[in-house]
Design a protein around this motif. Sequence first.
Motif, PDB file in Angstrom:
ATOM      1  N   THR A 156     -23.293 -25.697 -25.858  1.00 17.09           N
ATOM      2  CA  THR A 156     -23.365 -26.676 -24.753  1.00 17.09           C
ATOM      3  C   THR A 156     -22.034 -27.416 -24.667  1.00 17.09           C
ATOM      4  O   THR A 156     -21.469 -27.585 -23.589  1.00 17.09           O
ATOM      5  CB  THR A 156     -24.494 -27.724 -25.028  1.00 17.09           C
ATOM      6  N   GLU A 157     -21.505 -27.780 -25.843  1.00 15.67           N
ATOM      7  CA  GLU A 157     -20.199 -28.464 -25.872  1.00 15.67           C
ATOM      8  C   GLU A 157     -19.135 -27.551 -25.274  1.00 15.67           C
ATOM      9  O   GLU A 157     -18.331 -27.955 -24.435  1.00 15.67           O
ATOM     10  CB  GLU A 157     -19.830 -28.837 -27.312  1.00 15.67           C
ATOM     11  N   PHE A 158     -19.167 -26.260 -25.682  1.00 22.06           N
ATOM     12  CA  PHE A 158     -18.156 -25.291 -25.205  1.00 22.06           C
ATOM     13  C   PHE A 158     -18.158 -25.231 -23.686  1.00 22.06           C
ATOM     14  O   PHE A 158     -17.137 -25.462 -23.026  1.00 22.06           O
ATOM     15  CB  PHE A 158     -18.477 -23.915 -25.793  1.00 22.06           C
ATOM     16  N   TRP A 159     -19.314 -24.960 -23.081  1.00 20.41           N
ATOM     17  CA  TRP A 159     -19.387 -24.810 -21.617  1.00 20.41           C
ATOM     18  C   TRP A 159     -19.086 -26.130 -20.917  1.00 20.41           C
ATOM     19  O   TRP A 159     -18.493 -26.154 -19.844  1.00 20.41           O
ATOM     20  CB  TRP A 159     -20.741 -24.253 -21.196  1.00 20.41           C
ATOM     21  N   ASP A 160     -19.437 -27.252 -21.601  1.00 22.43           N
ATOM     22  CA  ASP A 160     -19.133 -28.568 -21.021  1.00 22.43           C
ATOM     23  C   ASP A 160     -17.615 -28.785 -20.939  1.00 22.43           C
ATOM     24  O   ASP A 160     -17.080 -29.218 -19.916  1.00 22.43           O
ATOM     25  CB  ASP A 160     -19.754 -29.655 -21.931  1.00 22.43           C
ATOM     26  N   VAL A 161     -16.938 -28.413 -22.025  1.00 26.34           N
ATOM     27  CA  VAL A 161     -15.464 -28.575 -22.035  1.00 26.34           C
ATOM     28  C   VAL A 161     -14.847 -27.666 -20.980  1.00 26.34           C
ATOM     29  O   VAL A 161     -13.943 -28.046 -20.246  1.00 26.34           O
ATOM     30  CB  VAL A 161     -14.889 -28.267 -23.446  1.00 26.34           C
ATOM     31  N   LEU A 162     -15.404 -26.450 -20.836  1.00 26.95           N
ATOM     32  CA  LEU A 162     -14.863 -25.516 -19.825  1.00 26.95           C
ATOM     33  C   LEU A 162     -15.092 -26.070 -18.417  1.00 26.95           C
ATOM     34  O   LEU A 162     -14.324 -25.802 -17.503  1.00 26.95           O
ATOM     35  CB  LEU A 162     -15.525 -24.140 -19.952  1.00 26.95           C
ATOM     36  N   LYS A 163     -16.171 -26.859 -18.275  1.00 30.48           N
ATOM     37  CA  LYS A 163     -16.455 -27.416 -16.948  1.00 30.48           C
ATOM     38  C   LYS A 163     -15.533 -28.609 -16.653  1.00 30.48           C
ATOM     39  O   LYS A 163     -15.538 -29.167 -15.580  1.00 30.48           O
ATOM     40  CB  LYS A 163     -17.925 -27.870 -16.879  1.00 30.48           C
ATOM     41  N   GLY A 164     -14.775 -29.036 -17.657  1.00 29.44           N
ATOM     42  CA  GLY A 164     -13.831 -30.141 -17.423  1.00 29.44           C
ATOM     43  C   GLY A 164     -14.254 -31.436 -18.069  1.00 29.44           C
ATOM     44  O   GLY A 164     -13.623 -32.468 -17.866  1.00 29.44           O
ATOM     45  N   ASN A 165     -15.334 -31.413 -18.855  1.00 29.32           N
ATOM     46  CA  ASN A 165     -15.833 -32.674 -19.429  1.00 29.32           C
ATOM     47  C   ASN A 165     -15.445 -32.886 -20.889  1.00 29.32           C
ATOM     48  O   ASN A 165     -16.105 -33.603 -21.618  1.00 29.32           O
ATOM     49  CB  ASN A 165     -17.370 -32.716 -19.313  1.00 29.32           C
ATOM     50  N   GLY A 166     -14.362 -32.240 -21.328  1.00 26.36           N
ATOM     51  CA  GLY A 166     -13.914 -32.474 -22.720  1.00 26.36           C
ATOM     52  C   GLY A 166     -13.223 -33.829 -22.811  1.00 26.36           C
ATOM     53  O   GLY A 166     -12.970 -34.472 -21.779  1.00 26.36           O
ATOM     54  N   PRO A 167     -12.919 -34.268 -24.058  1.00 27.96           N
ATOM     55  CA  PRO A 167     -12.318 -35.601 -24.237  1.00 27.96           C
ATOM     56  C   PRO A 167     -10.989 -35.779 -23.484  1.00 27.96           C
ATOM     57  O   PRO A 167     -10.681 -36.859 -23.028  1.00 27.96           O
ATOM     58  CB  PRO A 167     -12.102 -35.692 -25.750  1.00 27.96           C
ATOM     59  N   CYS A 168     -10.198 -34.697 -23.348  1.00 22.63           N
ATOM     60  CA  CYS A 168      -8.848 -34.907 -22.782  1.00 22.63           C
ATOM     61  C   CYS A 168      -8.551 -34.090 -21.535  1.00 22.63           C
ATOM     62  O   CYS A 168      -7.401 -34.023 -21.094  1.00 22.63           O
ATOM     63  CB  CYS A 168      -7.799 -34.556 -23.834  1.00 22.63           C
ATOM     64  N   ASN A 169      -9.563 -33.431 -20.948  1.00 25.43           N
ATOM     65  CA  ASN A 169      -9.249 -32.531 -19.816  1.00 25.43           C
ATOM     66  C   ASN A 169      -8.423 -33.238 -18.736  1.00 25.43           C
ATOM     67  O   ASN A 169      -7.400 -32.718 -18.282  1.00 25.43           O
ATOM     68  CB  ASN A 169     -10.546 -32.013 -19.164  1.00 25.43           C
ATOM     69  N   LYS A 170      -8.891 -34.434 -18.336  1.00 27.95           N
ATOM     70  CA  LYS A 170      -8.193 -35.084 -17.201  1.00 27.95           C
ATOM     71  C   LYS A 170      -6.755 -35.438 -17.560  1.00 27.95           C
ATOM     72  O   LYS A 170      -5.823 -35.165 -16.817  1.00 27.95           O
ATOM     73  CB  LYS A 170      -8.962 -36.336 -16.757  1.00 27.95           C
TER      74      LYS A 170
END
Length: 310
Positions: A264-278
């Motif tokens: 879930t964390e993996f796909w969340d980060v891929l969707k742009g919701n990781g700690p530093c994506n923005k």
Amino acid sequence: EDTAPEAVFEATVAADERIEPRDWMPDGYRSSLVRQIAQHAHSEIIGMQPEANWITRAPSLRRKAILMAKVQDEAGHGLYLYSAAETLGTSRDALLDKLHSGRQKYSSIFNYPTLTWADVGAIGWLVDGAAITNQVPLCRCSYGPYARAMVRICKEESFHQRQGYELLLTLSRGTEAQHAMAQDAVNRWWWPSLMMFGPPDDESAHSAQSMAWKIKRHSNDELRQRFVDICVPQAEALGLTLPDPDLTWNEERGHWDFGPIDWTEFWDVLKGNGPCNKDRITRRRQAHEDGAWVREAAAAHAAKQREATR
Ligand code: 3HC
């Protein structure tokens, strides 16, 4: 013997020979390579950010010089890979536009923050270590320019991995606070490093076709397992523990069993919701704008050179 282009392509791949830029290739082969090589290049460029964060705060001149060399290497890896992608008929500008507009990805791993100096060691040991495990087989990829770019990149990645390992060993054998800082960094970077190998094989959209074309030589899970098997004894040598209570040697399999990955964390980060994506994309776009004058000057200089030699 069948000289139809498809047959020649199939025979070349089957014989473990290289497809070169001027050879006929299926559109899907071309587009999947552009996808993978571009995202690989984007990863190298974005990957400069988390580490650059510590160049001004490195604890010694030696560590600063090593870290600067490594970050410069990553820029060079991006250069080789964008050049390899361009041999497939796409332009660097087009690929960068896709990165900046979120239409192409970069490795999830770079969406995590580098909180302490020990993170520089954990990135070298784990992130560059995972990159080596994933990229050595790519030296045997069926597409010539990509495979050849990988040979040089892997040599430089080995230096990246060794300097990270040595940095962690120094901290681990240092004061209690330094040991704790090294352990904390390993705790934070271990699971995201396993995610670098991609989703589980049964959720991998591209693996079957990519392996049929001999782009991908081993599956995501196979390389992930290989990486875990390499890291367990290295962690012991470092005097650090890996944050997985389920890690157990499985005599029957001849591999280390490990705990469940949080997909879930993996796909969340891929969707742009990781700690530093923005932050990463904002910094990237800013760097691209700030560098426009360099690109314009280089293009003007090249045009003058062409004019002069006409
Ligand atoms: N981060 C971001 N996206 C990922 C990912 C990750 N860790 N793992 C998989 N994905 C994406 C894939 O790109 C694909 O999305 P797309 O269709 O938009 O491209 C989707 O998730 C499904 O994954 P698949 O397994 O089907 O995709 P692939 O067959 O392409 O396998 C891969 C993924 C193993 C990463 C493969 O693309 C690959 O080997 N790429 C080359 C290596 C690379 O890019 N490494 C980046 C690591 S960072 C690095 O090397 C820098 C160094 O200095 C540390």
